[in-house]
Design an enzyme around this catalytic site. Structure first.
Site, short mmCIF file in Angstrom:
data_model
loop_
_atom_site.label_atom_id
_atom_site.label_comp_id
_atom_site.label_asym_id
_atom_site.label_seq_id
_atom_site.Cartn_x
_atom_site.Cartn_y
_atom_site.Cartn_z
N PRO A 85 0.83 -1.22 0.00
CA PRO A 85 0.00 0.00 0.00
C PRO A 85 0.86 1.26 0.00
O PRO A 85 1.79 1.39 0.79
CB PRO A 85 -0.77 -0.11 1.32
CG PRO A 85 0.14 -0.90 2.21
CD PRO A 85 0.81 -1.91 1.29
N ALA A 87 0.36 5.65 -0.34
CA ALA A 87 -0.59 6.76 -0.30
C ALA A 87 -0.58 7.52 -1.63
O ALA A 87 0.38 7.45 -2.41
CB ALA A 87 -0.19 7.72 0.83
N SER A 114 -4.10 1.57 -0.08
CA SER A 114 -3.78 2.35 1.11
C SER A 114 -5.01 3.03 1.68
O SER A 114 -5.88 3.50 0.94
CB SER A 114 -2.74 3.42 0.76
OG SER A 114 -2.60 4.34 1.83
N GLN A 134 -5.44 -1.62 3.40
CA GLN A 134 -4.54 -1.27 4.51
C GLN A 134 -5.22 -0.26 5.41
O GLN A 134 -5.87 0.69 4.95
CB GLN A 134 -3.24 -0.69 3.93
CG GLN A 134 -2.24 -0.23 4.99
CD GLN A 134 -2.37 1.24 5.31
OE1 GLN A 134 -2.76 2.04 4.44
NE2 GLN A 134 -2.06 1.63 6.54
N TYR A 136 -4.82 2.09 9.17
CA TYR A 136 -4.26 2.54 10.46
C TYR A 136 -5.44 2.53 11.42
O TYR A 136 -6.42 3.26 11.20
CB TYR A 136 -3.69 3.95 10.34
CG TYR A 136 -2.46 4.06 9.46
CD1 TYR A 136 -1.21 3.67 9.93
CD2 TYR A 136 -2.55 4.56 8.16
CE1 TYR A 136 -0.08 3.77 9.13
CE2 TYR A 136 -1.42 4.67 7.36
CZ TYR A 136 -0.19 4.27 7.85
OH TYR A 136 0.92 4.37 7.05
N THR A 162 -1.46 -1.66 9.60
CA THR A 162 -0.08 -1.17 9.73
C THR A 162 0.22 -0.85 11.18
O THR A 162 -0.48 -0.05 11.81
CB THR A 162 0.12 0.06 8.83
OG1 THR A 162 -0.16 -0.32 7.49
CG2 THR A 162 1.55 0.59 8.91
N LYS A 226 1.14 -5.37 9.30
CA LYS A 226 2.22 -4.87 8.44
C LYS A 226 3.20 -4.04 9.27
O LYS A 226 2.78 -3.08 9.92
CB LYS A 226 1.63 -4.02 7.31
CG LYS A 226 2.68 -3.38 6.40
CD LYS A 226 2.04 -2.76 5.18
CE LYS A 226 3.06 -2.10 4.29
NZ LYS A 226 3.52 -0.80 4.82
N HIS A 250 8.39 -0.25 6.46
CA HIS A 250 7.70 0.88 5.84
C HIS A 250 8.63 1.58 4.82
O HIS A 250 8.58 2.79 4.66
CB HIS A 250 7.26 1.86 6.93
CG HIS A 250 5.97 2.59 6.67
ND1 HIS A 250 4.85 2.41 7.45
CD2 HIS A 250 5.61 3.50 5.74
CE1 HIS A 250 3.88 3.21 7.01
NE2 HIS A 250 4.32 3.86 5.96
N ARG A 253 10.61 4.50 6.19
CA ARG A 253 9.94 5.79 6.41
C ARG A 253 9.49 5.99 7.85
O ARG A 253 8.99 7.07 8.20
CB ARG A 253 8.74 5.92 5.46
CG ARG A 253 9.17 6.02 4.01
CD ARG A 253 8.04 5.69 3.04
NE ARG A 253 7.04 6.74 2.89
CZ ARG A 253 7.13 7.76 2.06
NH1 ARG A 253 8.22 7.92 1.33
NH2 ARG A 253 6.16 8.64 1.95
#
Ligand SMILES: Cc1cc2nc3c(=O)[nH]c(=O)nc-3n(C[C@H](O)[C@H](O)[C@H](O)COP(=O)(O)O)c2cc1C
Ligand SMILES: O=C(O)C(=O)c1ccccc1
Length: 362
Positions: A85, A87, A114, A134, A136, A162, A226, A250, A253
């Site tokens: 995924p 963004a 994402s 994906q 959050y 994630t 993830k 990630h 990142r």
């Protein structure tokens, strides 16, 4: 080989697509895609760790008939590669996520959409078979449940939660460039609530394993975590009824200094049950990287930035090109290793390490 195979300017590798993307992207957006946290040392380490792994091919094994096909959570995939995924696909190309989804469909691979997509998840799903979503996990549990319900109704095949982002990584390129908001007209379409209000994606530093247990009770969709790098977390994930893992940092990142994913993979593979879906992402740029990952115990690999390069360079065709380049390289690498299928790749094709002999003479 016919000479017409190598035309001037023809893109031969993902690195060529990366260079092409750099010529068309706004430099600020190129920095957002390329950038990583802190000194970007983990982003570099991901590449270096794959490069360090030496292969020990087998010969005279009749590799004339080969298949790259594999299955991920019951969905046939044409090769053990999926789209991790990322963004903001409309920042790479106006055709955005739907173009990526069509390319994934044409290539026969799973797309992970994402949460920060610039297209509604229902629209993306209309262009590709059983994508994964994906997420959050949001402090507003009702909103998370709302997204999960939408994903189920839209035909998503799994949720990818994630877990490497209790806080948002500090990407200095973005701070230097003042890149904090999407340009005009673009927004995280899935963060618009029923009342039409655009929410922020919250990185919830308060999350614990209880949130995984709660999600497990909320949905019948398969759940993957993830961003797992530690074997003890992999064990906990299995204990919590998680259906698969992304061994991921990630793309460097989040925690700069985190272990490279190729280095973390064997430790995780050692503690999960045989056949447990293990996806590794971060630094996969070549067919031989896929071979390396499978040999180290992965079920499949994910690619992040290369998808964005393809999209920027040529929209749907560019993403397709990235996938077909990887497919061609993987097929050739498998043959050269003496394997006819992904299932035949194991530790046997890895050069024996001095401290951990795997057979043969080091
Ligand atoms: C521009 C960009 C955006 C990303 N957005 C997300 C995201 O929204 N959610 C997520 O879980 N991971 C995100 N990632 C991480 C990717 O899923 C993946 O872990 C990483 O890119 C893999 O490394 P690679 O780019 O070297 O292939 C993003 C990565 C990049 C480069
Ligand atoms: O850039 C990222 O890596 C990322 O995960 C993200 C998440 C939410 C919004 C924008 C980017």
């Amino acid at each position: 080989m016919p000479a017409t195979d190598v035309l001037p300017g023809k893109r031969l590798s993902l690195a060529d697509v990366e260079r092409e993307a750099a010529t068309v992207l706004d430099p600020v957006h190129a920095d957002f895609f390329a950038g990583a946290a802190g000194d970007e040392s983990t982003a570099r380490a991901n590449l270096a760790a794959f490069e360090r792994i030496r292969l020990r091919p087998r010969v005279l094994r009749d590799v004339s008939a080969r298949s790259l096909a594999t299955s991920l959570l019951g969905r046939p995939n044409s090769m053990p590669v999926l789209l991790s995924p990322t963004a903001f696909h409309r920042l790479a190309h106006p055709a955005g996520e739907p173009a990526t989804a069509r390319a994934a469909e044409a290539a026969g691979v799973t797309m992970v959409v994402s949460m920060a997509a610039t297209t509604r998840l229902e629209e993306v799903a209309a262009h590709t078979t059983r994508p994964w979503l994906q997420l959050y996990l949001q402090p507003d549990q009702d909103f998370t449940r709302h997204l999960v319900r939408r994903a189920g109704r839209a035909g998503y095949g799994a949720l990818v939660v994630t877990v490497d982002s209790p806080v948002f990584g500090r990407r200095e390129r973005d701070h230097r460039n003042g890149f904090h908001d999407l340009p005009g007209g673009l927004r995280c379409e899935n963060l618009v609530d029923d009342a039409g209000v655009l929410r922020d994606i919250v990185m919830d530093a308060g999350l614990t394993w209880d949130a995984v247990a709660r999600l497990r009770e909320t949905t019948d969709l398969p759940i993957l975590l993830k961003g797992v790098l530690h074997p003890d977390d992999a064990r906990l994930a299995v204990e919590h009824g998680v259906d698969g893992l992304f061994v991921s940092n990630h793309g460097g990142r989040q925690l700069d200094g985190a272990i490279a994913t190729a280095d973390a993979l064997p430790g995780v593979a050692a503690v999960v049950p045989q056949g447990f879906p293990l996806i590794v992402d971060g630094g996969v740029r070549r067919g031989i990287d896929v071979v390396r990952a499978l040999a180290l115990g992965a079920t499949a690999v994910g690619i992040g930035r290369p998808v964005l390069w393809g999209l920027a360079a040529a929209g749907q065709d560019g993403v397709r090109e990235v996938l077909e380049l990887l497919r061609t390289e993987l097929d050739e690498a498998m043959a050269l290793c003496g394997a006819r299928s992904p299932g035949e790749l194991g530790p046997d094709v890895l050069a024996p390490h001095l401290s951990a002999p795997t057979g043969g003479t080091a």
